[in-house]
Design a protein around this motif. Structure first.
Motif, PDB file in Angstrom:
ATOM      1  N   VAL A 218      12.716 -12.106  32.369  1.00  0.00           N
ATOM      2  CA  VAL A 218      13.203 -10.718  32.317  1.00  0.00           C
ATOM      3  C   VAL A 218      14.613 -10.657  32.897  1.00  0.00           C
ATOM      4  O   VAL A 218      15.486  -9.946  32.371  1.00  0.00           O
ATOM      5  CB  VAL A 218      12.249  -9.781  33.085  1.00  0.00           C
ATOM      6  N   ARG A 225      21.554  -8.555  27.915  1.00  0.00           N
ATOM      7  CA  ARG A 225      21.808  -7.178  27.465  1.00  0.00           C
ATOM      8  C   ARG A 225      23.055  -6.600  28.145  1.00  0.00           C
ATOM      9  O   ARG A 225      23.839  -5.887  27.520  1.00  0.00           O
ATOM     10  CB  ARG A 225      20.594  -6.307  27.764  1.00  0.00           C
ATOM     11  N   GLY A 277      15.694  -2.530  27.981  1.00  0.00           N
ATOM     12  CA  GLY A 277      14.252  -2.669  27.831  1.00  0.00           C
ATOM     13  C   GLY A 277      13.568  -1.556  28.607  1.00  0.00           C
ATOM     14  O   GLY A 277      13.895  -0.380  28.465  1.00  0.00           O
ATOM     15  N   ASP A 278      12.630  -1.921  29.466  1.00  0.00           N
ATOM     16  CA  ASP A 278      11.933  -0.945  30.295  1.00  0.00           C
ATOM     17  C   ASP A 278      12.632  -0.711  31.627  1.00  0.00           C
ATOM     18  O   ASP A 278      12.144   0.061  32.459  1.00  0.00           O
ATOM     19  CB  ASP A 278      10.500  -1.413  30.562  1.00  0.00           C
TER      20      ASP A 278
END
Length: 323
Positions: A218, A225, A277-278
């Motif tokens: 992650v 990103r 993402g989250d």
């Protein structure tokens, strides 16, 4: 070219990244049997046989692009009257006046080496083929076509190797080595022309906790990103690079202090408002703008001190060194 270099007891020449001869001393001209005007602006491969061109592409170019220098390479040039000239070749890639230049020194060798034996064997095979029948000549044309194809493949491979040498494998941004080369380039340019440029260092806030909580995959996704976001928010002429870990650097040519602060604030705001993402993350940024007394090192130190100030004053903020 000064007299000492021109008459040095070894051959010297300088070529561009594309292989065009920019400078050559009298020693090498004498060794090869050429006048200076016959070699300047010509491709260095015009002084090589077909076999040596292949050897040059296979070893010299990849090494100079990956490591910046070549040491003690055994090699042969072709003199003007068609004779082989065995040399010990050293080369180093430099940045001169904003352009990449490869400086080379050639020392004539008395004994032939194993590489030369292979080259001579190939040369003899080619000479036999040229002297045979029309069918053999046709086969030689096919071999030549294959050689051209392989040469093109090698050139494309060299370009890919050069790109890999300057790219961060995780994020796809330029790497620290490329950034340092560009920082040197813009520092020298600003010293000569007083053109403005600024530098930003961005660091992900509390990145360690992301890795500890969600795991390194992650964390890698967050880095990737963010790299894409910084690139999208940057002007075309900017250099965005991964400096190391969770730190990113952005070179901003033409931007003064006020403009650099505005650009840094855009990076900060875009990161804060863009979900990765989250997750939602923030970044702290330190900025510095080149001044007359600055060096590459001092500018980096200034931006780093400004980043430290942003981190110690609440994070998710922008600080310019002069503030």
């Amino acid at each position: 070219m000064d007299t000492l270099l021109n008459e040095a007891p070894c051959g010297y020449f300088a070529i561009t990244d594309k292989g065009l001869i920019q400078s050559v001393n009298q020693t090498l001209l004498t060794m090869l049997g050429y006048d200076r005007e016959e070699l300047l602006e010509r491709h260095i491969e015009s002084t090589m046989s077909v076999a040596n061109k292949m050897f040059f592409h296979t070893y010299f170019y990849p090494y100079i692009q990956l490591y910046g220098q070549v040491d003690e390479m055994y090699f042969s040039f072709r003199t003007k009257d068609g004779k082989d000239l065995p040399v010990l070749l050293n080369g180093i890639k430099r940045n001169r006046d904003g352009n990449a230049v490869i400086d080379c020194v050639a020392l004539e060798m008395r004994k032939r080496i194993e590489h030369e034996k292979d080259i001579m064997k190939t040369k003899q095979q080619l000479e036999v083929l040229y002297q045979q029948t029309n069918e053999a000549n046709h086969r030689l044309e096919l071999l030549h076509a294959q050689y051209e194809k392989k040469q093109q493949e090698l050139m494309e491979l060299n370009e890919r190797l050069e790109a890999l040498a300057s790219t961060d494998p995780l994020t796809g941004l330029k790497n620290r080595r490329y950034f340092q080369e560009q920082l040197q380039k813009y520092t020298e340019l600003s010293e000569q022309t007083e053109a403005a440029f600024s530098l930003c260092i961005a660091d992900i806030d509390r990145f360690k906790s992301i890795n500890d909580t969600y795991g390194h995959p992650v964390g890698d996704l967050v880095l990737t990103r963010l790299a894409q976001l910084l690139q999208e928010q940057s002007p075309a002429e900017a250099v965005v690079a991964r400096f190391g870990g969770e730190e990113f650097v952005i070179l901003l040519p033409g931007l003064d202090q006020e403009q650099a602060l505005a650009a840094a604030e855009r990076y900060r705001a875009a990161t804060e408002t863009t979900p990765l993402g989250d997750l939602r993350i923030t970044i702290s940024i330190g900025a510095a703008t080149f001044a007359a007394a600055d060096t590459e090192l001092s500018l980096l130190q200034q931006a780093d001190q400004a980043l430290y100030h942003s981190k110690n004053n609440g994070r998710n903020r922008v600080t310019h060194y002069r503030d």
